[in-house]
Design a protein around this motif. Structure first.
Motif, PDB file in Angstrom:
ATOM      1  N   LEU A  14       0.859  -1.217   0.024  1.00  0.00           N
ATOM      2  CA  LEU A  14      -0.120   0.023   0.046  1.00  0.00           C
ATOM      3  C   LEU A  14       1.034   1.121   0.092  1.00  0.00           C
ATOM      4  O   LEU A  14       0.308   2.331  -0.757  1.00  0.00           O
ATOM      5  CB  LEU A  14      -0.773  -0.057   1.275  1.00  0.00           C
ATOM      6  CG  LEU A  14      -2.257  -0.828   1.040  1.00  0.00           C
ATOM      7  CD1 LEU A  14      -2.908  -0.460   2.374  1.00  0.00           C
ATOM      8  CD2 LEU A  14      -3.118  -0.316  -0.100  1.00  0.00           C
ATOM      9  N   ASN A  15       1.899   1.177   0.829  1.00  0.00           N
ATOM     10  CA  ASN A  15       3.000   2.320   0.709  1.00  0.00           C
ATOM     11  C   ASN A  15       3.327   2.642  -0.486  1.00  0.00           C
ATOM     12  O   ASN A  15       3.558   3.673  -1.148  1.00  0.00           O
ATOM     13  CB  ASN A  15       4.102   1.950   1.576  1.00  0.00           C
ATOM     14  CG  ASN A  15       3.710   1.892   3.211  1.00  0.00           C
ATOM     15  OD1 ASN A  15       2.589   2.038   3.387  1.00  0.00           O
ATOM     16  ND2 ASN A  15       4.708   1.090   4.023  1.00  0.00           N
ATOM     17  N   HIS A  16       3.791   1.522  -1.266  1.00  0.00           N
ATOM     18  CA  HIS A  16       4.198   1.659  -2.620  1.00  0.00           C
ATOM     19  C   HIS A  16       3.168   1.804  -3.550  1.00  0.00           C
ATOM     20  O   HIS A  16       3.706   2.916  -4.489  1.00  0.00           O
ATOM     21  CB  HIS A  16       4.903   0.291  -3.103  1.00  0.00           C
ATOM     22  CG  HIS A  16       6.049   0.358  -4.012  1.00  0.00           C
ATOM     23  ND1 HIS A  16       7.314   0.822  -3.671  1.00  0.00           N
ATOM     24  CD2 HIS A  16       5.993   0.056  -5.337  1.00  0.00           C
ATOM     25  CE1 HIS A  16       7.891   0.826  -4.922  1.00  0.00           C
ATOM     26  NE2 HIS A  16       7.267   0.486  -5.946  1.00  0.00           N
ATOM     27  N   ARG A  17       2.207   1.807  -3.458  1.00  0.00           N
ATOM     28  CA  ARG A  17       1.031   2.052  -4.514  1.00  0.00           C
ATOM     29  C   ARG A  17       0.511   3.364  -4.435  1.00  0.00           C
ATOM     30  O   ARG A  17       0.457   4.035  -5.543  1.00  0.00           O
ATOM     31  CB  ARG A  17      -0.185   1.143  -4.182  1.00  0.00           C
ATOM     32  CG  ARG A  17      -1.523   1.398  -5.216  1.00  0.00           C
ATOM     33  CD  ARG A  17      -2.439   0.145  -5.138  1.00  0.00           C
ATOM     34  NE  ARG A  17      -3.414   0.247  -5.944  1.00  0.00           N
ATOM     35  CZ  ARG A  17      -3.392   0.410  -7.160  1.00  0.00           C
ATOM     36  NH1 ARG A  17      -2.495  -0.075  -7.858  1.00  0.00           N
ATOM     37  NH2 ARG A  17      -4.664   0.546  -7.891  1.00  0.00           N
TER      38      ARG A  17
ATOM     39  N   ASN B 191       5.280   4.889   5.070  1.00  0.00           N
ATOM     40  CA  ASN B 191       4.587   4.363   6.388  1.00  0.00           C
ATOM     41  C   ASN B 191       3.219   4.731   6.238  1.00  0.00           C
ATOM     42  O   ASN B 191       2.384   5.324   7.268  1.00  0.00           O
ATOM     43  CB  ASN B 191       5.188   5.427   7.365  1.00  0.00           C
ATOM     44  CG  ASN B 191       6.747   4.979   7.700  1.00  0.00           C
ATOM     45  OD1 ASN B 191       7.068   3.918   7.872  1.00  0.00           O
ATOM     46  ND2 ASN B 191       7.534   5.959   7.842  1.00  0.00           N
ATOM     47  N   PHE B 192       2.548   4.649   5.136  1.00  0.00           N
ATOM     48  CA  PHE B 192       0.957   4.948   5.038  1.00  0.00           C
ATOM     49  C   PHE B 192       0.348   3.642   5.501  1.00  0.00           C
ATOM     50  O   PHE B 192      -0.638   3.950   6.230  1.00  0.00           O
ATOM     51  CB  PHE B 192       0.716   5.079   3.402  1.00  0.00           C
ATOM     52  CG  PHE B 192      -0.901   4.955   3.047  1.00  0.00           C
ATOM     53  CD1 PHE B 192      -1.350   6.348   3.628  1.00  0.00           C
ATOM     54  CD2 PHE B 192      -1.396   3.895   2.578  1.00  0.00           C
ATOM     55  CE1 PHE B 192      -2.837   6.264   3.410  1.00  0.00           C
ATOM     56  CE2 PHE B 192      -3.008   4.077   2.489  1.00  0.00           C
ATOM     57  CZ  PHE B 192      -3.366   5.352   2.721  1.00  0.00           C
ATOM     58  N   ALA B 193       0.883   2.304   5.272  1.00  0.00           N
ATOM     59  CA  ALA B 193       0.070   1.366   5.847  1.00  0.00           C
ATOM     60  C   ALA B 193      -0.306   1.457   7.306  1.00  0.00           C
ATOM     61  O   ALA B 193      -1.653   1.049   7.727  1.00  0.00           O
ATOM     62  CB  ALA B 193       0.830   0.054   5.618  1.00  0.00           C
TER      63      ALA B 193
ATOM     64  N   SER C 169       9.304  -0.654   0.899  1.00  0.00           N
ATOM     65  CA  SER C 169       9.177  -1.214  -0.270  1.00  0.00           C
ATOM     66  C   SER C 169      10.459  -2.366  -0.524  1.00  0.00           C
ATOM     67  O   SER C 169      10.200  -3.237  -1.370  1.00  0.00           O
ATOM     68  CB  SER C 169       8.823  -0.300  -1.331  1.00  0.00           C
ATOM     69  OG  SER C 169       7.975   0.520  -1.092  1.00  0.00           O
ATOM     70  N   ASN C 170      11.544  -1.901  -0.116  1.00  0.00           N
ATOM     71  CA  ASN C 170      12.833  -2.560  -0.734  1.00  0.00           C
ATOM     72  C   ASN C 170      13.859  -2.706   0.726  1.00  0.00           C
ATOM     73  O   ASN C 170      13.434  -1.515   1.380  1.00  0.00           O
ATOM     74  CB  ASN C 170      13.320  -1.841  -1.886  1.00  0.00           C
ATOM     75  CG  ASN C 170      14.786  -2.574  -2.284  1.00  0.00           C
ATOM     76  OD1 ASN C 170      14.705  -3.794  -2.750  1.00  0.00           O
ATOM     77  ND2 ASN C 170      15.913  -1.886  -2.245  1.00  0.00           N
ATOM     78  N   HIS C 171      14.710  -3.559   0.660  1.00  0.00           N
ATOM     79  CA  HIS C 171      15.449  -3.777   1.693  1.00  0.00           C
ATOM     80  C   HIS C 171      17.079  -3.828   1.108  1.00  0.00           C
ATOM     81  O   HIS C 171      17.262  -4.858   0.145  1.00  0.00           O
ATOM     82  CB  HIS C 171      15.279  -5.162   2.420  1.00  0.00           C
ATOM     83  CG  HIS C 171      13.955  -4.847   3.013  1.00  0.00           C
ATOM     84  ND1 HIS C 171      13.646  -4.579   4.233  1.00  0.00           N
ATOM     85  CD2 HIS C 171      12.543  -5.201   2.371  1.00  0.00           C
ATOM     86  CE1 HIS C 171      12.228  -4.547   4.529  1.00  0.00           C
ATOM     87  NE2 HIS C 171      11.572  -5.042   3.213  1.00  0.00           N
ATOM     88  N   ILE C 172      18.057  -2.970   1.660  1.00  0.00           N
ATOM     89  CA  ILE C 172      19.305  -2.968   1.092  1.00  0.00           C
ATOM     90  C   ILE C 172      20.280  -3.527   2.228  1.00  0.00           C
ATOM     91  O   ILE C 172      20.225  -2.970   3.356  1.00  0.00           O
ATOM     92  CB  ILE C 172      19.776  -1.533   0.611  1.00  0.00           C
ATOM     93  CG1 ILE C 172      18.949  -0.979  -0.397  1.00  0.00           C
ATOM     94  CG2 ILE C 172      21.118  -1.660   0.341  1.00  0.00           C
ATOM     95  CD1 ILE C 172      19.147  -1.735  -1.692  1.00  0.00           C
ATOM     96  N   PHE C 173      21.125  -4.556   1.735  1.00  0.00           N
ATOM     97  CA  PHE C 173      21.996  -5.111   2.911  1.00  0.00           C
ATOM     98  C   PHE C 173      23.468  -4.757   2.522  1.00  0.00           C
ATOM     99  O   PHE C 173      23.739  -5.129   1.378  1.00  0.00           O
ATOM    100  CB  PHE C 173      21.806  -6.640   3.059  1.00  0.00           C
ATOM    101  CG  PHE C 173      20.668  -7.041   3.730  1.00  0.00           C
ATOM    102  CD1 PHE C 173      20.398  -7.306   5.027  1.00  0.00           C
ATOM    103  CD2 PHE C 173      19.593  -7.444   2.753  1.00  0.00           C
ATOM    104  CE1 PHE C 173      19.134  -7.662   5.454  1.00  0.00           C
ATOM    105  CE2 PHE C 173      18.240  -7.792   3.362  1.00  0.00           C
ATOM    106  CZ  PHE C 173      18.032  -7.790   4.711  1.00  0.00           C
TER     107      PHE C 173
ATOM    108  N   TRP D 299      13.099   3.458  -4.270  1.00  0.00           N
ATOM    109  CA  TRP D 299      12.264   4.200  -3.516  1.00  0.00           C
ATOM    110  C   TRP D 299      11.928   3.335  -2.131  1.00  0.00           C
ATOM    111  O   TRP D 299      11.470   2.405  -2.217  1.00  0.00           O
ATOM    112  CB  TRP D 299      11.114   4.881  -4.082  1.00  0.00           C
ATOM    113  CG  TRP D 299      10.121   5.799  -2.977  1.00  0.00           C
ATOM    114  CD1 TRP D 299      10.265   7.116  -2.835  1.00  0.00           C
ATOM    115  CD2 TRP D 299       9.258   5.459  -2.529  1.00  0.00           C
ATOM    116  NE1 TRP D 299       9.178   7.484  -1.966  1.00  0.00           N
ATOM    117  CE2 TRP D 299       8.355   6.239  -1.914  1.00  0.00           C
ATOM    118  CE3 TRP D 299       8.371   4.020  -2.529  1.00  0.00           C
ATOM    119  CZ2 TRP D 299       7.212   6.267  -0.993  1.00  0.00           C
ATOM    120  CZ3 TRP D 299       7.141   3.975  -1.750  1.00  0.00           C
ATOM    121  CH2 TRP D 299       6.589   5.065  -1.173  1.00  0.00           C
ATOM    122  N   ASN D 300      11.861   4.128  -1.041  1.00  0.00           N
ATOM    123  CA  ASN D 300      11.275   3.657   0.318  1.00  0.00           C
ATOM    124  C   ASN D 300      12.108   2.170   0.790  1.00  0.00           C
ATOM    125  O   ASN D 300      11.444   1.188   0.955  1.00  0.00           O
ATOM    126  CB  ASN D 300       9.851   3.275   0.053  1.00  0.00           C
ATOM    127  CG  ASN D 300       9.275   2.805   1.552  1.00  0.00           C
ATOM    128  OD1 ASN D 300       9.596   3.304   2.625  1.00  0.00           O
ATOM    129  ND2 ASN D 300       8.195   2.013   1.347  1.00  0.00           N
TER     130      ASN D 300
END
Length: 548
Positions: A136-139, A144-146, A346-350, A421-422
């Motif tokens: 939902l945040n991504h859409r 942090n909309f959810a 929306s995405n996770h960077i390690f 993004w996000n």
């Protein structure tokens, strides 16, 4: 559609304004697919036990008998547009990925277990409140909309199909039976999200037969956890684990599999987390990341650790490399989750270096299993220094390896400048990598809340200092150059809590009444540092006054 709808009015009859379905498709800017982008169907449409014919779902969290149909109140959209004008064009019917668009039914007048007829054939039952996720945040392009949707009880709800048939736009939805009038969707959300510790309500909701397993099991787990916590705790919470497997992953990294001697221990249900504190037979206590373990993440009766031989070992890694063998008993104490999944991202960077991969192996496995978008950037000394290679190879599509022996260098700032993004960022590696990331995060204007640093070693040394404990009759403690405040305090107060002892988790936080502190570790915000400190790694300057 009426411009003004009384959303507090009881529901008895509503009308199906739109029918919507979708195929799975990639979300913009991500590699994962979703069925949230639903298009309007003219009807009539067939409904079976799994929903509208031709509708597709990401079955990780969506779809199935308890989530056959998603309903949403279109009368919510005007208020969303008013609150978020920058995304107003997206707050239109279908925006939440709903199958049924209605205007009067809403979270305040729809109850769990309600039996609803749709047209002359179909019979549905309200099964679950929708639990929004990062999609939902991504859409809506809103970070942090959810959480805003369940905080305001505007999430939507799911139906299960009791009787199959055909539905059409314009069909009436009629309330046929209401068995649980006290459990509106809104009230269930109250205890799912806003008042999670209400044991009485958790018990009641765990017994609501019509509530789908996704939510009902959450309430059941809370009840079980409360029951376990209410039992008297042992004065010694250490559990015996046996080393059942030992493998040299590389020349300097060993993996150890530990299995509980008493796998039925009641302590197991409390042992959820990604780091384990262990006590070695030589008396040393150390904390290591859990690489893998039981299939049930809520219980820890099996742990796999990855340990690098530290050139400056104070005895922990040296013992595990040179003396620990299969069959040995090692005691395991606190198991904690110092790093948690940022579910709104929306995405996770390690960003990882060397043995730092152990901090995130378990999390990456979970992310892959639940279809989360992630990228792993992994710096190693050489290709021969990559542990758990068999588990990293299936992740090649999402992984970039930087081999120092080949002159390859990780450009951290470039990674952050070009990330989707996000994104949430997770970092674990040598001090140089951690500091470079902190600089890049600041230069890129990234919020500290969007970054997690996981140190696997801590420098506790420094100038001696004095600590006065204000709430213990002003008792004075002197902390030496090579010892931590936590170590010194524990000699007098052995019950002081701690976990990672590397400055990651904040368990050892104590109050700071006055004095200057050399703050170390990453667990405290700038505001928290004004009134508290991490006793495991931070050091006072001169004399400080604390409260424990």
């Amino acid at each position: 559609m009426h411009p003004q709808i009384d959303l507090t009015a009881p529901f008895e009859v509503d009308r199906l304004l739109e029918l919507r379905t979708s195929r799975m498709k990639k979300m913009s800017g991500l590699t994962i697919e979703s069925g949230i982008d639903k298009t309007k169907c003219p009807g009539p449409m067939k409904i079976n036990k799994l929903g509208l014919e031709g509708d597709e779902h990401d079955l990780t969290f969506h779809g199935g008998p308890d989530k056959a149909i998603l309903g949403y109140c279109s009368s919510h959209y005007p208020s969303w547009r008013e609150s978020y004008p920058e995304s107003a064009d997206r707050f239109v019917p279908g925006g939440f990925g709903e199958n049924f668009v209605t205007e009067r039914m809403n979270e305040r007048n729809v109850c769990i277990g309600d039996v609803i007829s749709v047209g002359p054939e179909v019979l549905l039952q309200v099964s679950l409140p929708r639990q929004p996720c990062f999609k939902l945040n991504h859409r809506f392009s809103l970070k942090n909309f959810a959480p805003k949707t369940y905080e305001s009880s505007r999430t939507g709800w799911y139906y299960r199909v009791l009787r199959e048939g055909t539905v059409n736009v314009g069909d009436e939805l009629r309330l046929v039976e209401r068995k649980w009038p006290e459990w509106t969707v809104e009230r269930v959300q109250e205890y799912l999200h806003r008042d999670q510790g209400n044991l009485e309500m958790n018990k009641k909701l765990a017994e609501v037969e019509a509530l789908g397993d996704e939510s009902r099991n959450q309430f059941r787990r809370r009840v079980a956890k409360a029951a376990a916590a209410s039992k008297p705790k042992k004065t010694d919470d250490w559990r015996d684990f046996k080393i059942t497997a030992r493998k040299m992953e590389t020349q300097r990294i060993v993996s150890l599999v530990l299995e509980a001697v008493d796998p039925n221990s009641e302590e197991a249900i409390r042992s959820r987390g990604t780091q384990a504190k262990i006590r070695l037979p030589n008396g040393l206590v150390r904390t290591y990341s859990i690489v893998s373990g039981d299939d049930d993440f809520n219980i820890r009766n099996k742990l796999e650790l990855g340990v690098a031989l530290d050139a400056n070992s104070r005895g922990g890694s040296q013992y595990l490399h040179e003396q620990a063998k299969a069959g040995d008993i090692i005691q395991v104490g606190n198991i904690t989750a110092d790093v948690s999944l940022a579910s709104d991202a929306s995405n996770h960077i390690f960003i990882v270096g060397g043995i730092g991969i152990t901090a995130f192996m378990d999390m990456i496995k979970v992310m892959q299993s639940i279809n989360f978008n992630f990228q792993l950037h992994y710096a190693v000394r050489s290709a021969d220094d990559i542990p758990f290679r068999d588990r990293l190879e299936p992740l090649a599509e999402f992984t970039t390896i930087y081999d120092k022996s080949k002159g390859q260098r990780m450009d951290i700032k470039r990674i952050l400048e070009t990330m989707p993004w996000n994104s949430h960022i997770y970092v674990c590696g040598p001090d140089r990598m951690m500091e470079a990331t902190k600089v890049a995060v600041k230069e890129c204007g990234i919020s500290p809340n969007e970054v997690h640093f996981e140190a696997f070693a801590a420098d506790i040394s420094g100038d001696p200092f004095e600590a006065v404990v204000a709430n213990k009759e002003g008792k004075v403690f002197n902390v030496g150059e090579e010892e931590s405040l936590l170590e010194v305090l524990r000699r007098e107060y052995p019950s002081i809590a701690s976990s990672c002892e590397a400055g990651n988790c904040g368990t050892c936080k104590i109050g700071l009444a006055s004095g200057r502190v050399d703050h170390r570790g990453t667990a405290l915000s700038e505001e928290e540092k004004k009134v508290s400190m991490l006793s495991c790694v931070s050091r006072g300057i001169g004399s400080i006054t604390i409260e424990i």
